[in-house]
Design a protein around this motif. Structure first.
Motif, PDB file in Angstrom:
ATOM      1  N   GLY A 271      26.455  34.665  43.145  1.00  0.00           N
ATOM      2  CA  GLY A 271      25.809  34.651  41.832  1.00  0.00           C
ATOM      3  C   GLY A 271      26.778  35.029  40.724  1.00  0.00           C
ATOM      4  O   GLY A 271      26.726  34.472  39.618  1.00  0.00           O
ATOM      5  N   ILE A 272      27.671  35.979  41.002  1.00  0.00           N
ATOM      6  CA  ILE A 272      28.673  36.384  40.011  1.00  0.00           C
ATOM      7  C   ILE A 272      29.602  35.222  39.693  1.00  0.00           C
ATOM      8  O   ILE A 272      29.875  34.913  38.526  1.00  0.00           O
ATOM      9  CB  ILE A 272      29.483  37.587  40.537  1.00  0.00           C
ATOM     10  CG1 ILE A 272      28.603  38.843  40.572  1.00  0.00           C
ATOM     11  CG2 ILE A 272      30.723  37.834  39.675  1.00  0.00           C
ATOM     12  CD1 ILE A 272      29.244  40.016  41.272  1.00  0.00           C
ATOM     13  N   VAL A 273      30.091  34.553  40.734  1.00  0.00           N
ATOM     14  CA  VAL A 273      31.008  33.429  40.536  1.00  0.00           C
ATOM     15  C   VAL A 273      30.334  32.314  39.734  1.00  0.00           C
ATOM     16  O   VAL A 273      30.909  31.780  38.766  1.00  0.00           O
ATOM     17  CB  VAL A 273      31.508  32.890  41.892  1.00  0.00           C
ATOM     18  CG1 VAL A 273      32.319  31.612  41.695  1.00  0.00           C
ATOM     19  CG2 VAL A 273      32.338  33.953  42.612  1.00  0.00           C
ATOM     20  N   ALA A 274      29.109  31.954  40.119  1.00  0.00           N
ATOM     21  CA  ALA A 274      28.403  30.866  39.442  1.00  0.00           C
ATOM     22  C   ALA A 274      28.109  31.210  37.983  1.00  0.00           C
ATOM     23  O   ALA A 274      28.309  30.387  37.078  1.00  0.00           O
ATOM     24  CB  ALA A 274      27.106  30.545  40.183  1.00  0.00           C
ATOM     25  N   SER A 275      27.644  32.447  37.747  1.00  0.00           N
ATOM     26  CA  SER A 275      27.300  32.849  36.388  1.00  0.00           C
ATOM     27  C   SER A 275      28.542  32.904  35.501  1.00  0.00           C
ATOM     28  O   SER A 275      28.526  32.436  34.356  1.00  0.00           O
ATOM     29  CB  SER A 275      26.611  34.218  36.412  1.00  0.00           C
ATOM     30  OG  SER A 275      26.299  34.656  35.106  1.00  0.00           O
ATOM     31  N   ALA A 276      29.628  33.465  36.030  1.00  0.00           N
ATOM     32  CA  ALA A 276      30.866  33.548  35.246  1.00  0.00           C
ATOM     33  C   ALA A 276      31.384  32.155  34.918  1.00  0.00           C
ATOM     34  O   ALA A 276      31.879  31.903  33.809  1.00  0.00           O
ATOM     35  CB  ALA A 276      31.920  34.346  36.021  1.00  0.00           C
ATOM     36  N   ARG A 277      31.278  31.251  35.880  1.00  0.00           N
ATOM     37  CA  ARG A 277      31.729  29.869  35.644  1.00  0.00           C
ATOM     38  C   ARG A 277      30.940  29.240  34.499  1.00  0.00           C
ATOM     39  O   ARG A 277      31.521  28.576  33.613  1.00  0.00           O
ATOM     40  CB  ARG A 277      31.560  29.052  36.935  1.00  0.00           C
ATOM     41  CG  ARG A 277      31.747  27.555  36.769  1.00  0.00           C
ATOM     42  CD  ARG A 277      33.164  27.202  36.320  1.00  0.00           C
ATOM     43  NE  ARG A 277      33.293  25.772  36.055  1.00  0.00           N
ATOM     44  CZ  ARG A 277      32.978  25.190  34.921  1.00  0.00           C
ATOM     45  NH1 ARG A 277      32.494  25.927  33.903  1.00  0.00           N
ATOM     46  NH2 ARG A 277      33.141  23.906  34.749  1.00  0.00           N
TER      47      ARG A 277
ATOM     48  N   LEU B 161      35.785  37.420  32.469  1.00  0.00           N
ATOM     49  CA  LEU B 161      35.065  36.517  33.367  1.00  0.00           C
ATOM     50  C   LEU B 161      35.947  36.057  34.522  1.00  0.00           C
ATOM     51  O   LEU B 161      35.494  35.969  35.668  1.00  0.00           O
ATOM     52  CB  LEU B 161      34.547  35.311  32.584  1.00  0.00           C
ATOM     53  CG  LEU B 161      33.437  35.611  31.556  1.00  0.00           C
ATOM     54  CD1 LEU B 161      33.156  34.387  30.700  1.00  0.00           C
ATOM     55  CD2 LEU B 161      32.173  36.076  32.250  1.00  0.00           C
ATOM     56  N   LEU B 162      37.205  35.787  34.247  1.00  0.00           N
ATOM     57  CA  LEU B 162      38.124  35.399  35.315  1.00  0.00           C
ATOM     58  C   LEU B 162      38.343  36.549  36.296  1.00  0.00           C
ATOM     59  O   LEU B 162      38.455  36.334  37.508  1.00  0.00           O
ATOM     60  CB  LEU B 162      39.455  34.934  34.717  1.00  0.00           C
ATOM     61  CG  LEU B 162      39.406  33.613  33.946  1.00  0.00           C
ATOM     62  CD1 LEU B 162      40.750  33.326  33.293  1.00  0.00           C
ATOM     63  CD2 LEU B 162      39.010  32.458  34.866  1.00  0.00           C
ATOM     64  N   ALA B 163      38.389  37.774  35.770  1.00  0.00           N
ATOM     65  CA  ALA B 163      38.530  38.950  36.639  1.00  0.00           C
ATOM     66  C   ALA B 163      37.302  39.107  37.529  1.00  0.00           C
ATOM     67  O   ALA B 163      37.412  39.480  38.702  1.00  0.00           O
ATOM     68  CB  ALA B 163      38.739  40.206  35.792  1.00  0.00           C
ATOM     69  N   ALA B 164      36.126  38.812  36.973  1.00  0.00           N
ATOM     70  CA  ALA B 164      34.893  38.891  37.761  1.00  0.00           C
ATOM     71  C   ALA B 164      34.907  37.874  38.892  1.00  0.00           C
ATOM     72  O   ALA B 164      34.540  38.183  40.036  1.00  0.00           O
ATOM     73  CB  ALA B 164      33.677  38.657  36.859  1.00  0.00           C
ATOM     74  N   ILE B 165      35.340  36.652  38.595  1.00  0.00           N
ATOM     75  CA  ILE B 165      35.409  35.609  39.630  1.00  0.00           C
ATOM     76  C   ILE B 165      36.389  36.008  40.723  1.00  0.00           C
ATOM     77  O   ILE B 165      36.103  35.869  41.920  1.00  0.00           O
ATOM     78  CB  ILE B 165      35.815  34.265  38.999  1.00  0.00           C
ATOM     79  CG1 ILE B 165      34.694  33.739  38.099  1.00  0.00           C
ATOM     80  CG2 ILE B 165      36.159  33.238  40.074  1.00  0.00           C
ATOM     81  CD1 ILE B 165      35.059  32.493  37.315  1.00  0.00           C
ATOM     82  N   GLU B 166      37.546  36.530  40.327  1.00  0.00           N
ATOM     83  CA  GLU B 166      38.549  36.928  41.316  1.00  0.00           C
ATOM     84  C   GLU B 166      38.038  38.061  42.200  1.00  0.00           C
ATOM     85  O   GLU B 166      38.180  38.014  43.430  1.00  0.00           O
ATOM     86  CB  GLU B 166      39.835  37.357  40.614  1.00  0.00           C
ATOM     87  CG  GLU B 166      40.942  37.758  41.580  1.00  0.00           C
ATOM     88  CD  GLU B 166      42.222  38.157  40.876  1.00  0.00           C
ATOM     89  OE1 GLU B 166      43.250  38.280  41.562  1.00  0.00           O
ATOM     90  OE2 GLU B 166      42.202  38.352  39.642  1.00  0.00           O
ATOM     91  N   SER B 167      37.449  39.080  41.590  1.00  0.00           N
ATOM     92  CA  SER B 167      36.934  40.223  42.363  1.00  0.00           C
ATOM     93  C   SER B 167      35.843  39.783  43.327  1.00  0.00           C
ATOM     94  O   SER B 167      35.830  40.178  44.497  1.00  0.00           O
ATOM     95  CB  SER B 167      36.393  41.305  41.422  1.00  0.00           C
ATOM     96  OG  SER B 167      37.425  41.859  40.642  1.00  0.00           O
ATOM     97  N   ALA B 168      34.911  38.957  42.843  1.00  0.00           N
ATOM     98  CA  ALA B 168      33.811  38.491  43.694  1.00  0.00           C
ATOM     99  C   ALA B 168      34.336  37.637  44.843  1.00  0.00           C
ATOM    100  O   ALA B 168      33.859  37.739  45.979  1.00  0.00           O
ATOM    101  CB  ALA B 168      32.799  37.705  42.863  1.00  0.00           C
ATOM    102  N   ALA B 169      35.320  36.785  44.558  1.00  0.00           N
ATOM    103  CA  ALA B 169      35.876  35.929  45.603  1.00  0.00           C
ATOM    104  C   ALA B 169      36.571  36.756  46.686  1.00  0.00           C
ATOM    105  O   ALA B 169      36.412  36.496  47.886  1.00  0.00           O
ATOM    106  CB  ALA B 169      36.846  34.924  44.987  1.00  0.00           C
ATOM    107  N   LEU B 170      37.344  37.751  46.278  1.00  0.00           N
ATOM    108  CA  LEU B 170      38.040  38.601  47.246  1.00  0.00           C
ATOM    109  C   LEU B 170      37.046  39.378  48.108  1.00  0.00           C
ATOM    110  O   LEU B 170      37.200  39.460  49.335  1.00  0.00           O
ATOM    111  CB  LEU B 170      38.977  39.560  46.513  1.00  0.00           C
ATOM    112  CG  LEU B 170      40.222  38.936  45.871  1.00  0.00           C
ATOM    113  CD1 LEU B 170      40.958  39.964  45.017  1.00  0.00           C
ATOM    114  CD2 LEU B 170      41.146  38.368  46.935  1.00  0.00           C
ATOM    115  N   ARG B 171      36.022  39.939  47.473  1.00  0.00           N
ATOM    116  CA  ARG B 171      35.016  40.690  48.225  1.00  0.00           C
ATOM    117  C   ARG B 171      34.237  39.758  49.159  1.00  0.00           C
ATOM    118  O   ARG B 171      33.917  40.124  50.290  1.00  0.00           O
ATOM    119  CB  ARG B 171      34.053  41.393  47.261  1.00  0.00           C
ATOM    120  CG  ARG B 171      34.688  42.543  46.504  1.00  0.00           C
ATOM    121  CD  ARG B 171      33.833  42.961  45.315  1.00  0.00           C
ATOM    122  NE  ARG B 171      34.484  43.963  44.509  1.00  0.00           N
ATOM    123  CZ  ARG B 171      34.171  45.252  44.512  1.00  0.00           C
ATOM    124  NH1 ARG B 171      33.199  45.684  45.290  1.00  0.00           N
ATOM    125  NH2 ARG B 171      34.806  46.111  43.739  1.00  0.00           N
TER     126      ARG B 171
END
Length: 240
Positions: A43-49, A64-74
């Motif tokens: 949901g974080i990745v989709a919303s940030a996108r 927003l890019l930091a959020a996508i990166e953090s969510a992807a790593l986790r």
């Protein structure tokens, strides 16, 4: 005598079966929690996108890019643990809860989406807590996700920290639709298991119990909801 020995053997087999069942049930619960956590990370990745389509300024774009990166790593770490059944390596650490919440700000902002105004009302003094960061983060993101769902086209979500004696009060409040008394009782007394669908409240409740804390919730129909995690304060903050 033979019957007695046989009966004792049957009892031991039954006990062994119960032990296996208990282990399997624990594993299933942890798997369901991981799947539920993955849903929030997706949901974080989709919303940030989608929020990147709003042509944000440089600062917001970086967030927003930091959020996508953090969510992807986790999400990658969670998927690996699910596939390999590897035990968690997330150890208890002592940190200032305020600084840790700030570090989660990009993911919180992205998960809340366009419609939410996020307000951080954090204590002005450090509050040391000993927690597994992965579990804390999952619980906090779950509360933010639930707050977002409770809102209409717009609303406010407030995340606050306060120290009261030997306890930390970590709260997530929203001005959404709230719950009536029946819904509130059903939520707080439900035996719902953490899963890919559902409120996820059982996930948060299990975290509070594992952290030797408590969970409090207050809500009213059309009056919003506030959920408080009450957790023990540690003696000092770790120096890295």
């Amino acid at each position: 005598m033979g019957a007695t020995i046989l009966g004792m053997a049957d009892m031991r087999v039954a006990q062994d079966d119960c032990s296996v069942c208990s282990t399997d049930c624990t594993a299933i619960t942890l798997d369901r929690e991981a799947i539920h956590d993955l849903r929030n990370l997706f949901g974080i990745v989709a919303s940030a996108r989608h929020m990147l389509d709003d042509d944000p300024n440089a600062e917001r774009r970086a967030m927003l890019l930091a959020a996508i990166e953090s969510a992807a790593l986790r999400g990658g770490d969670l998927t690996t643990k699910l596939l390999t059944r590897a035990p968690s390596t997330d150890a208890n650490r002592i940190d200032d809860i305020n600084q840790h919440v700030i570090s989660l700000q990009p993911m919180i902002q992205a998960l809340a989406g366009r419609q939410a105004n996020i307000v951080f009302d954090l204590a002005t003094i450090p509050i040391p807590v000993r927690l597994k960061h992965g579990d804390l983060d999952a619980a906090l993101l779950e509360l933010v996700a639930n707050a977002r769902k409770a809102m209409g086209n717009s609303g406010r979500i407030m995340i606050g920290t306060r120290r009261a004696g030997a306890c930390l009060w970590l709260s997530v409040a929203d001005d959404g639709r709230g719950m009536d008394e029946v819904s509130l009782v059903r939520l707080t007394h439900s035996n719902e298991r953490p899963a890919a669908h559902g409120s996820g409240f059982a996930r948060v409740r299990r975290f509070a119990e594992s952290a030797q804390g408590r969970l409090r919730i207050r809500s009213g129909e059309n009056k919003g909801t506030i959920v408080c995690l009450i957790l023990p304060v540690a003696q000092h903050i770790a120096v890295v």
